[in-house]
Design a protein around this motif. Structure first.
Motif, short mmCIF file in Angstrom:
data_model
loop_
_atom_site.label_atom_id
_atom_site.label_comp_id
_atom_site.label_asym_id
_atom_site.label_seq_id
_atom_site.Cartn_x
_atom_site.Cartn_y
_atom_site.Cartn_z
N ILE A 54 0.84 -1.20 0.00
CA ILE A 54 0.00 0.00 0.00
C ILE A 54 0.88 1.25 0.00
CG2 ILE A 54 -1.65 1.34 1.38
CD1 ILE A 54 -2.92 -1.27 2.24
N LEU A 55 1.96 1.19 0.78
CA LEU A 55 2.88 2.33 0.81
C LEU A 55 3.54 2.51 -0.57
CD1 LEU A 55 4.64 1.82 4.26
CD2 LEU A 55 2.70 3.28 3.70
N PHE A 56 3.92 1.38 -1.18
CA PHE A 56 4.56 1.46 -2.49
C PHE A 56 3.60 2.06 -3.52
CE2 PHE A 56 6.97 -2.63 -1.17
CZ PHE A 56 7.87 -1.88 -0.45
N ILE A 57 2.34 1.64 -3.43
CA ILE A 57 1.34 2.14 -4.38
C ILE A 57 1.16 3.65 -4.17
CG2 ILE A 57 -1.11 2.09 -4.97
CD1 ILE A 57 -1.01 -0.97 -4.33
N ALA A 58 1.12 4.06 -2.91
CA ALA A 58 0.99 5.48 -2.61
C ALA A 58 2.16 6.25 -3.21
CB ALA A 58 0.92 5.71 -1.10
N ALA A 59 3.37 5.69 -3.05
CA ALA A 59 4.56 6.34 -3.61
C ALA A 59 4.45 6.41 -5.13
CB ALA A 59 5.81 5.57 -3.21
N ALA A 60 3.94 5.34 -5.73
CA ALA A 60 3.81 5.29 -7.19
C ALA A 60 2.81 6.35 -7.67
CB ALA A 60 3.37 3.90 -7.63
N PHE A 61 1.69 6.46 -6.96
CA PHE A 61 0.67 7.45 -7.33
C PHE A 61 1.23 8.87 -7.24
CE2 PHE A 61 -3.40 4.78 -6.32
CZ PHE A 61 -3.05 3.93 -7.37
N LEU A 62 1.98 9.09 -6.18
CA LEU A 62 2.58 10.41 -5.98
C LEU A 62 3.52 10.73 -7.13
CD1 LEU A 62 2.30 12.39 -3.57
CD2 LEU A 62 4.57 11.63 -2.87
N THR A 63 4.37 9.75 -7.47
CA THR A 63 5.32 9.93 -8.57
C THR A 63 4.56 10.21 -9.87
OG1 THR A 63 6.51 8.16 -7.46
CG2 THR A 63 7.42 8.95 -9.53
N ALA A 64 3.48 9.46 -10.09
CA ALA A 64 2.69 9.63 -11.31
C ALA A 64 2.15 11.06 -11.38
CB ALA A 64 1.54 8.64 -11.33
#
Lengths: 421, 612
Positions: A54-64
């Motif tokens: 979930i943290l990784f996904i959050a980081a990915a969304f932020l990067t996106a």
């Protein structure tokens, strides 16, 4: 109009965005299924892999979001800089990296680990697109033809030095982009495919049958086109080369490949392999998928998944969890999602006005396709076991963020297509 | 525009690329169709794949006495386990009647097990005995999801030495959290040497992976046992206890409250550790443990309380031994120094009473007749030495000697839950009386082992051992070897010297010998054994005084050093000394000849009837 400027999702291709979100969600749900041993536990347990995902996904969304917000010119302008930076990082990881399972591919930062080779993929795509977009077809000479291969080979070589053969092989995916741009001929691609098929066949069947088969096919084709003499000679020449190749496969297999590489191929082609040894992963994966049936065991109900029969189940073998719990129907839906996803990326790439965007689009599609084909292929026993993740699905932060970056760089460039000046 | 044209040159290649994508997808779908829909062999494999992890619990290490006699062993029993996720369509009524349980019990346990995990085994019913096990095992195939897990329980050959062994119980959540070795339902040493040597005793758990079919029948080992691990049996403990002496000590202590601690001086090995009243260690085993423990806890005589290590008494007159040695070492007294005793000592309104004895006495005489006057003068002289600037300094100097004897601290040996005793510091007196507002007369009761001083029976036995060794002790301990008798426990073999010179100790040994030959302990003299000892009577404001005696024997080749405390029994010379002499006689001669003497101790009852 001014307010609309702040809508970063304006002109972003919605089907791609939707499939992306769907894949990420499917991944998370199945990581939870494969890791949790007590279904009453919350998914938001950040000490567990599903919580971390979930943290990784959050980081990915932020990067996106950041990528969608910045100026699209940045990608082309800094293409070489980003590429150069990641080459240095790849060298650094060889020196300062941590050794995990005999590969030296990870940086440990606090409790998280970062795998630079995942990021090197999109950096290479950027440099490749940048270089090839500046080459004009009339001026294509030997130097221009060879440079893209060098751009790909350097990071691939550095990853190879990390002893991470699987990830190094991923760089061969760029062949598809090179093919589209005319750097590789179709014959070459077909040749490579034939070579691969023959390699596996040789290990399955006595090599003399195959040489006989090649001779027979060569003879038949020669007879059909016997009036076009130069081509007959070419075909016969090709036949002889293939025969020699088949003959040498055994030698290569026995003497060139490393022990574990040999094993991975053996498990694939042989029925007599020791299921307790190297064949264990694959066999368990096939049992898990096979037990799924048409409609699957149901979410969180897979016994194979629950009892941890399949090693690496949240990472490289996540597809076995999906196969067991969602069955044939679930698998088909996932495969279709991926095929639609990459096909749409290719179609969008073709619509790009700049060569840079198009090449980047092809690179993104090629990389996702390669991961998809090899990862699922290995879990169902069609491809040797090569430890690479299923994009957006497998557990892992580096893979999630890196694939998101490359996808959204392309989506950002793609917004250009719809913008009016 | 040029670029645009150029791209179109290979425009058609997109179809090839897309065709490759589609073909790959199609191949996968076909393959999956065969794997998941057509071919049944993988589904069958999956049903065979239901595994059961049976933990192979190692036998806990056995415990032996110093002569190789078995003291503690194991007895097998079985836990009925359940994996809730595998329980399907069972006849609950039949199941309940098989086990003799109620429906509510069944539901309760299933809920609990389900809460822990649907897919991992948890204990459904504990400690099924051997005979019911056979019957249940026969029927169990009708009830998928249930299986039996073999375990072992402690069993004690003699109902003896309960405090030293300690007991084994189920691990609590705290331990499980901190130590990944333990799973819920595992057993762990909770006190005594079961706790201290837990890691040696427990061994190494193994696991056997069994393949079971959907009806929960075991088909065989998983992959020929490739992933099985064998359990490693726990290591045996060879204790320093002499079980015959221990049993004799417990017998002598019947109907008495107190302790016996006997040590082999040359090694620090504890021969006997009696805390009375005690309990049968077999009570704290198995299903009845909790219930029995509560019962013992409610007992007003506190049988669980290990008096030998945890009861802190003022040492009384036996402390004169230490106090006098300090005086000799400090040079405030010589063996020839004489003081006359009028039957009491008086200073600044404080009177210390003494008993009738010849006067004046020299140093040996003061020990022999336990003269309070002599000891008080000696103590005051030690504290009031001119070389110290203030009382804090001189008191601390005196106190340091006590520390060197191990007083006021725990021994850090292999007996957990010991207490340190009490030796007040000068700060303590400063707080009570104000800095420099106290003097030797304020604390003079310390000279006769009363006041702000507390020692455990183990401390007192150690003092006897130290004098027997002529100035050093080895940390008293109860385990001499782990695994095999040859594998010596080397943790406790360091000689710890006290700050007293050997010549002074020789004076004391002679004085203590005189105590038994002609002095306060003369009734306890053993024919043919040269015993040195010191009597003590601890003033008890709550009732009859505590009787204390420390001793060692033979005087010149000490085999045993001992302390005995009998609460509420009176004079040390009357009860503790005879009891100690019987212990020594038994240990050195192997048997007791003074029958009437023994009878008198055995019959003595100091447990107040209203306490029972």
């Amino acid at each position: 109009m001014r307010t609309q400027k702040f809508n970063i999702f304006k002109n972003v291709d919605k089907p791609i965005l939707f499939i992306y979100l769907a894949l990420v969600f499917i991944g998370l749900a199945n990581i939870y299924a494969s890791e949790v041993d007590d279904i009453s536990k919350s998914i938001f347990d950040f000490s567990q892999s599903y919580g971390k995902q979930i943290l990784f996904i959050a980081a990915a969304f932020l990067t996106a979001a950041v990528i969608l917000a910045i100026d699209k010119k940045v990608f082309a302008s800094f293409g070489y800089v980003i590429y150069g930076f990641f080459l240095i990082v790849l060298i650094a990881v060889l020196i300062f990296g941590a050794e995990v399972k005999a590969t030296k591919a990870w940086f440990h930062i606090g409790s998280f680990a970062i795998q630079p080779s995942e990021f090197a993929k999109f950096a290479t795509a950027l440099a490749l697109a940048k270089y090839m977009s500046t080459v004009k077809s009339k001026t294509i000479g030997f130097k221009n033809k060879i440079t893209p291969f060098i751009i790909i080979a350097i990071p691939a070589f550095l990853v190879m030095l990390q002893n991470d053969t699987g990830t190094a092989l991923v760089f061969s995916a760029f062949a598809i982009a090179l093919y589209r741009e005319g750097y590789i001929s179709g014959i070459f691609l077909a040749f490579a495919a034939i070579a691969m098929i023959l390699f596996v066949l040789t290990l399955l069947v006595n090599e003399f049958y195959i040489i006989g088969g090649i001779a027979a096919i060569t003879l038949i084709i020669s007879l059909i086109i016997r009036k076009r003499k130069p081509e007959v000679l070419q075909i016969i020449g090709l036949g002889i080369v293939l025969a020699f190749y088949v003959y040498s496969v055994d030698y290569v297999f026995e003497n060139v490949l490393q022990h574990h590489q040999k094993e991975r191929i053996t498990v694939l082609v042989s029925d007599e392999v020791d299921m307790k040894g190297p064949g264990y992963n694959l066999n368990q994966s096939k049992i898990a998928i096979g037990s799924g049936g048409i409609f699957g065991q149901g979410y969180l109900k897979g016994t194979q998944t629950k009892f941890n029969f399949v090693p690496e189940q949240s990472t490289d073998f996540i597809f076995s969890t999906i196969g067991e719990e969602w069955g044939f129907m679930g698998c088909v839906i996932l495969i279709l999602l991926f095929i639609i996803f990459i096909t749409r990326i290719v179609l969008l790439a073709e619509k790009q006005r700049s060569a840079f965007s198009r090449i980047l689009g092809y690179s993104v599609a090629s990389l996702i396709f390669f991961h998809f084909a090899v990862n699922i292929g290995m879990t169902i026993g069609l491809v040797p076991v090569i430890g690479i993740p299923l994009p957006f699905i497998s557990y892992g932060g580096s893979s999630m963020v890196a694939f998101t970056i490359m996808l959204f760089m392309f989506l950002k460039l793609d917004t250009n297509r719809l913008e009016r000046f | 525009m040029y670029i645009k044209k150029q791209t179109n040159a290979y425009f058609n290649r997109k179809f090839i690329v897309i065709a490759i994508f589609m073909a790959t997808g199609l191949i996968f779908i076909v393959r999956l169709f065969f794997l998941q829909v057509v071919d049944p062999s993988y589904k069958l494999s999956a049903s065979k794949n239901i595994l059961r992890y049976i933990t192979d619990y190692p036998a806990r290490g056995l415990i032996y006495d110093r002569n190789g006699k078995l003291l503690v062993y194991n007895e097998p029993f079985y836990d009925l386990m359940v994996i809730p996720g595998q329980v399907r369509d069972i006849d609950t009524t039949e199941f309940c009647s098989l086990l003799g349980i109620t429906r509510d019990f069944f539901n309760d346990r299933m809920d609990q097990a389900g809460e822990f995990s649907m897919y991992r085994g948890s204990v459904f019913m504990r400690q099924i005995q051997k005979k019911s096990y056979a019957y249940i095992q026969e029927q169990l195939h009708k009830f998928p999801g249930f299986y039996v897990q073999p375990r072992t329980l402690r069993n004690y050959v003699h109902p003896s030495a309960a405090h030293t062994f300690g007991y084994v119980g189920e691990v609590g959540p705290g331990i499980i959290k901190n130590d990944p070795y333990y799973r819920a339902g595992d057993y762990v040493g909770i006190s005594g040497i079961e706790k201290y040597y837990e890691e040696s005793l427990r061994g190494e758990k193994g696991v056997r992976i069994k393949v079971v079919d959907v009806l929960s029948r075991e088909i065989g080992s998983y992959q020929g046992g490739r992933f099985d691990t064998a359990s490693v049996a726990g290591k045996n403990l060879h204790t320093t206890l002499d079980i015959d002496l221990q049993l004799y000590g417990e017998q002598l202590m019947q109907n008495k409250v107190g302790s016996i601690v006997a040590i082999e001086p040359s090694t620090g090995e504890i021969l006997t550790l009696v805390s009375s009243p005690s309990y049968n260690p077999n009570l704290l085993v198995g299903r009845a443990r909790t219930q029995n423990y509560r019962k013992l806890q409610r007992d007003t005589l506190k049988p669980i309380f290990n008096r030998a290590l945890m009861a802190q008494y003022p040492p009384g007159s036996v402390f004169k031994v230490v106090n006098t040695l300090i005086g000799l070492q400090e040079g405030v007294v010589q063996p020839e120094t004489r003081y006359s005793c009028p039957g009491f000592y008086h200073s600044r309104g404080i009177t210390v009473r003494c008993r009738n004895h010849p006067s004046p006495l020299d140093l040996t005489g003061s020990i022999k007749y336990s003269c309070n006057t002599y000891s008080t003068i000696l103590f005051r002289n030690t504290i009031d030495q001119a070389r110290f600037e203030n009382i804090q300094e001189s008191f601390t100097n005196w106190r340091n000697y006590l520390e060197s004897f191990g007083l006021g601290s725990i021994f850090n040996n292999d007996l957990p839950y010991a207490l340190s005793g009490l030796v007040a510091t000068s700060d303590y007196y400063d707080r009570i009386y104000g800095a420099n507002r106290w003097r030797s007369s304020t604390i003079l009761s310390l000279g006769i082992g009363q006041g702000e001083i507390g020692t455990t029976p183990l401390h007192l036995a150690n003092i006897a051992a130290t004098i027997a060794n002529r100035g050093y002790y080895i940390t008293p301990h109860v385990v001499k070897a782990i695994g095999s008798p040859e594998n010596k426990n080397t943790k406790f073999n360091e000689k710890i010297n006290v700050d007293i010179d050997k010549e002074h100790i020789e004076v004391m040994v002679e004085a203590m010998f005189q105590v038994v030959e002609e002095g306060t302990g003369r009734f306890s003299r053993i024919e043919g054994v040269e015993m040195a000892g010191k009597t003590g009577t601890v003033q008890n404001p709550h009732g009859e005084n505590h009787s204390v005696f420390i001793a060692f024997a033979p005087k010149d080749d000490p085999q045993i050093a001992i302390s005995v405390i009998i609460e509420n029994s009176g004079y040390g010379a009357t009860w503790a000394a005879p009891l100690a002499s019987l212990m020594i006689e038994k240990y050195i001669n192997g048997e007791v000849n003074r029958r009437w003497f023994e009878q008198r101790i055995l019959e003595a009852n100091f447990i107040n009837p209203e306490n029972q």
